[in-house]
Enzyme design. Structure first.
Site, mmCIF file in Angstrom:
data_model
loop_
_atom_site.group_PDB
_atom_site.id
_atom_site.type_symbol
_atom_site.label_atom_id
_atom_site.label_comp_id
_atom_site.label_asym_id
_atom_site.label_seq_id
_atom_site.Cartn_x
_atom_site.Cartn_y
_atom_site.Cartn_z
ATOM 1 N N ARG A 640 39.290 22.685 65.152
ATOM 2 C CA ARG A 640 40.254 22.077 64.232
ATOM 3 C C ARG A 640 39.846 22.340 62.778
ATOM 4 N NH1 ARG A 640 43.653 17.413 64.743
ATOM 5 N NH2 ARG A 640 42.556 16.784 66.625
ATOM 6 N N ILE A 641 40.816 22.718 62.004
ATOM 7 C CA ILE A 641 40.598 22.984 60.587
ATOM 8 C C ILE A 641 41.020 21.735 59.806
ATOM 9 C CG2 ILE A 641 41.280 24.446 58.639
ATOM 10 C CD1 ILE A 641 39.560 25.829 60.900
ATOM 11 N N ASN A 643 40.665 21.163 56.384
ATOM 12 C CA ASN A 643 41.319 21.525 55.126
ATOM 13 C C ASN A 643 41.341 23.048 55.016
ATOM 14 O OD1 ASN A 643 41.700 22.360 52.399
ATOM 15 N ND2 ASN A 643 41.278 20.281 51.712
ATOM 16 N N PRO A 644 42.500 23.649 55.283
ATOM 17 C CA PRO A 644 42.570 25.118 55.338
ATOM 18 C C PRO A 644 42.125 25.794 54.035
ATOM 19 C CG PRO A 644 44.620 24.135 56.101
ATOM 20 C CD PRO A 644 43.779 23.010 55.585
ATOM 21 N N LYS A 713 34.488 22.625 64.798
ATOM 22 C CA LYS A 713 33.315 23.460 65.070
ATOM 23 C C LYS A 713 32.496 23.801 63.821
ATOM 24 C CE LYS A 713 34.746 25.875 69.291
ATOM 25 N NZ LYS A 713 35.126 27.209 69.817
ATOM 26 N N GLY A 714 33.079 23.803 62.662
ATOM 27 C CA GLY A 714 32.306 24.127 61.455
ATOM 28 C C GLY A 714 32.449 25.587 61.066
ATOM 29 N N VAL A 715 32.443 25.825 59.760
ATOM 30 C CA VAL A 715 32.704 27.168 59.240
ATOM 31 C C VAL A 715 31.707 27.606 58.170
ATOM 32 C CG1 VAL A 715 35.175 27.107 59.726
ATOM 33 C CG2 VAL A 715 34.312 26.239 57.532
ATOM 34 N N GLU A 717 28.675 28.822 58.089
ATOM 35 C CA GLU A 717 27.767 29.953 58.217
ATOM 36 C C GLU A 717 28.360 31.156 58.937
ATOM 37 O OE1 GLU A 717 23.499 28.189 58.565
ATOM 38 O OE2 GLU A 717 24.889 26.692 59.321
HETATM 39 MO MO1 MOS Z 1 21.920 25.788 56.505
HETATM 40 S S1 MOS Z 1 20.706 27.420 56.580
HETATM 41 O O1 MOS Z 1 21.807 25.050 57.970
HETATM 42 O O2 MOS Z 1 21.867 24.945 55.122
#
Ligand code: MOS
Length: 751
Positions: A640-641, A643-644, A713-715, A717
């Site tokens: 889920r996003i 804030n696009p 899920k996170g974006v 990295e």
């Molecule tokens: Mo990051 S390298 O988990 O700030």
């Protein structure tokens, strides 16, 4: 702190649907006006300035310092050294938990790396402290510096990354390679890189007896507070850390570093508030970096071009005195199906500051090697690189056999390729030119990053006037936490964003956890969501058990919160405002706390990763070897996003870092002195606007019912992974020259 502007948005909010809106940054105006307060903006009354003097040798001992000369300089108040400093409660080299890294805080005259702190000069002005530090004229007993991936005996580290096994073996790799119809093997090298956040590490520390107030950028304030408490032997409750904004962190602000502790020690020593800010070159040593790697990959395919073996070995370095090992080979665990996969690591110790987590630690270094090798194998098989990836698509996580909680990578490939126009690519390298005669190359890479969750807590409240409060000690590194988390808070409380007071960024609020591992929105967001749900449940309880309420008898699950009111699910026309419920109950406020954390059962059952596909076009001057990236398209699926707009911005940043990894960044160490020769932003190359082409980011719909309640899920990295390989592969496709040592340089392309 100045007020955030909750309504500064071109997009009008729909009630109850803050999540998913492309809001601009709520802290944007503050930042543009220079009103957002960063650590070094603080000037408590009576504050002094501290400047660190740094070692110019990489190994040995300080034998003398001209303290008298420094002290004689007008304005200098004191010089803190290993023999003149406040006593710490514990040895800073003791590792009290796996998340403690050793630091240099003048505990001895020993030197472990060039640039280490050897004294701190405290003065009335920054200029006086700087001059005092220059007057110390250190003398040394020096030992030869150990530099590079072959500096010494290699050994197998006990763990890599955060407690990951050093070796993973799945199936019989040697048998697979022996029986393969085709094999390829290559060695890739990646250089040391430095985080180089725009905001240097800085601390403003004030002691009041045994109470301590600290302004410093932190990706994990509560963890930082615990470290300060143990080092100075004071209760954590006596310490307040404020860190509302960071000018980037990328992992270098995940743990308190030696310089930050030195600032606190200096304030203790002189009994006055002290500010200590690192200069750019001082960030090349004590605050972590991405370790160099040398990775040997071997792959085998059967007669149909299906992978039967992947062997990925990574050598890395760590410091002489601590243990952090870049988990580079782990990139091969998740992406491609293969009957046999083996990943191994070894390391050598060198005279460097300890390497540390740096944006996509392991995945970034491993990805550029793995994606290059996949490209090499696809070409060896005479197969288009996208087709090769599709025919080796992992339907389950290869290394564990677990199903993925969700995986929309196929859609990423399809949408990214369509947007890029990949089907027009010619298979053979050096076969495409533009109208001006430049060589054109198209390359791709697969992006991957685990969907992690740590632990966070939030407190939600609803007040009698119908407004809401959400409190969480979360961290905005520039990624947009003030905005995305406030959006989750508003939905969790069933309120418009401008009816929610979102408090964040200090250590006295509930523990917002770690802003790292791309897990902050997922972890803090779920804590916020749960705290909102908990306070709404209390409110619903008040209403549904009260005969005077139109919601009487509906039951907790029979109401929904929206627009500052509770509504009956079965008859939405029957509703009551939060304000009316609290007023009738005679309450000024109702509140609840809740946590967000990983679900161990779901984690045991599913492999959880975000994915993406990155496509890059480069143009290379055939005579000069000059490389320009001219286009990049990234398609990412990350649940889920929230804030696009913020997500797009994160992915842009990651893709630019990938470009930088392939073509620009490298810290160069002098083999004789062990000093970093380009410790500045002029000679440590990073892309500037002219290097960055039109970037196209697509987010692919992905519903994940398992990662967490919100499906995030996170974006943070993933953008760097895949991108670095895509650029490297495009350079090969343009030129026919396979460069395996990064960054790719012009001289290697002149054939
Ligand atoms: Mo990051 S390298 O988990 O700030």
């Amino acid at each position: 702190m100045p007020e955030l502007n909750p309504t500064q948005n071109p997009v009008h909010m729909r009630h109850g649907s803050n999540i998913g809106q492309p809001l601009t940054r709520r802290d944007g105006i503050l930042k543009v006006k220079g009103q957002a307060e960063y650590a070094a903006d603080h000037h408590p009354k009576g504050m002094l300035f501290a400047v660190i003097a740094n070692a110019s040798i990489a190994r040995g001992r300080v034998t003398s310092l001209d303290i008298a000369a420094a002290k004689a300089h007008p304005g200098v108040i004191d010089v803190m050294t290993s023999s003149h400093k406040p006593k710490l409660a514990i040895d800073p080299d003791i590792k009290t938990n796996p998340f403690v890294f050793r630091m240099e805080v003048l505990q001895s005259d020993e030197i472990r790396y060039a640039g280490q702190s050897i004294a701190v000069v405290i003065a009335e002005t920054l200029e006086a402290a700087t001059e005092g530090a220059a007057l110390l004229s250190p003398r040394y007993a020096a030992l030869p510096a150990r530099v590079g991936l072959d500096a010494g005996e290699s050994f197998e580290p006990p763990v890599v990354g955060v407690g990951n096994p050093t070796a993973h073996v799945h199936g019989d790799v040697e048998a697979g390679l022996a029986a393969a119809a085709k094999t390829v093997e290559a060695v890739y090298e990646t250089p040391p890189q430095y985080h180089n956040a725009m905001e240097p590490h800085a601390v403003v520390a004030s002691w009041d007896g045994d109470r301590l107030s600290i302004d410093t950028p932190s990706q994990a304030m509560v963890m930082a507070r615990a470290r300060v408490a143990e080092l100075f032997g004071i209760p954590a409750e006596n310490i307040q850390i404020r860190s509302p904004f960071l000018g980037g962190g990328f992992g270098s602000k995940g743990f308190l570093t030696g310089p930050q502790i030195l600032g606190v020690m200096a304030a203790r020593l002189v009994g006055k508030p002290v500010k200590l800010v690192l200069r750019r070159e001082q960030m090349y040593g004590p605050v972590g970096h991405r370790a160099p790697t040398r990775q040997r990959l071997r792959m085998g395919v059967d007669g149909d071009g299906r992978l039967v073996a992947i062997d990925h070995h990574a050598r890395t370095v760590s410091s002489s005195y601590d243990d952090f090992y870049e988990p580079a080979a782990g990139a091969s665990h998740t992406l491609y199906a293969s009957r046999a996969i083996r990943t191994t690591h070894d390391a050598v110790r060198v005279d460097t500051g300890t390497p540390l987590f740096m944006r996509a630690p392991g995945e970034a270094t491993g990805s550029i090697a793995l994606e290059s090798m996949i490209d090499e194998m696809a070409f060896a098989c005479g197969i288009d690189p996208l087709d090769f990836r599709l025919q080796n698509y992992a339907e389950v996580e290869p290394i564990t056999g677990k199903p993925f909680s969700s995986k929309a990578l196929r859609e990423c490939y399809a949408q990214g390729a369509a947007r890029f126009g990949w089907d027009k690519r010619r298979l053979a390298p050096r076969t495409m030119r533009d109208e001006s005669g430049l060589l054109v190359g198209w390359g791709m890479g697969t992006a991957t990053f685990p969907a992690l969750m740590f632990m966070a807590e939030a407190r939600a409240a609803i007040r009698r006037d119908g407004s809401g409060v959400m409190e969480i000690g979360a961290h905005d590194m520039g990624q947009g936490a003030w905005t995305a988390l406030a959006q989750i808070a508003a939905d969790g409380l069933g309120l418009d964003l401008d009816k929610v007071e979102f408090r964040s960024g200090t250590s006295d609020l509930p523990d917002g956890g770690i802003a790292g591992g791309s897990a902050h929105t997922a972890t803090a967001g779920n804590a916020i969501h749960n705290a909102g749900a908990a306070v709404i449940a209390k409110l619903a309880d008040l209403a549904t058990k009260d005969e005077r309420s139109p919601l009487f008898g509906a039951g907790n699950t029979g109401v929904v919160a929206r627009d500052g009111r509770l509504h009956r699910r079965d008859d939405e026309s029957r509703s009551e405002s939060y304000a009316d419920i609290l007023t009738r109950a005679g309450l000024a406020e109702i509140d609840a706390r809740a946590t967000g954390a990983a679900d161990p059962a779901a984690q045991a059952e599913y492999a959880m990763h975000a994915h993406g596909a990155v496509f890059a076009e480069v143009k290379v001057d055939p005579d000069l070897g000059q490389v320009r990236v001219t286009r990049m398209v990234g398609a990412f699926a990350a649940g889920r996003i929230i804030n696009p707009r913020m997500v797009q911005s994160q992915l842009y940043g990651g893709m630019i870092w990938g470009l930088s990894f392939a073509l620009h960044e490298e810290a160069i160490t002098d083999r004789r002195s062990g000093r970093i020769m380009n410790a500045n932003l002029a000679e440590y190359h990073i892309p500037v606007n002219a290097d960055v082409p039109a970037l196209d980011v697509l987010t692919v719909d992905e519903h994940d019912p398992h990662v967490n309640a919100l499906g995030i899920k996170g974006v943070g990295e993933i953008g760097i992974t895949g991108s670095a390989g895509a650029v490297a592969n495009a350079v090969w496709h343009a030129t026919g020259v396979r460069v395996r040592r990064f960054p790719i340089r012009i001289d290697e392309l002149l054939t």
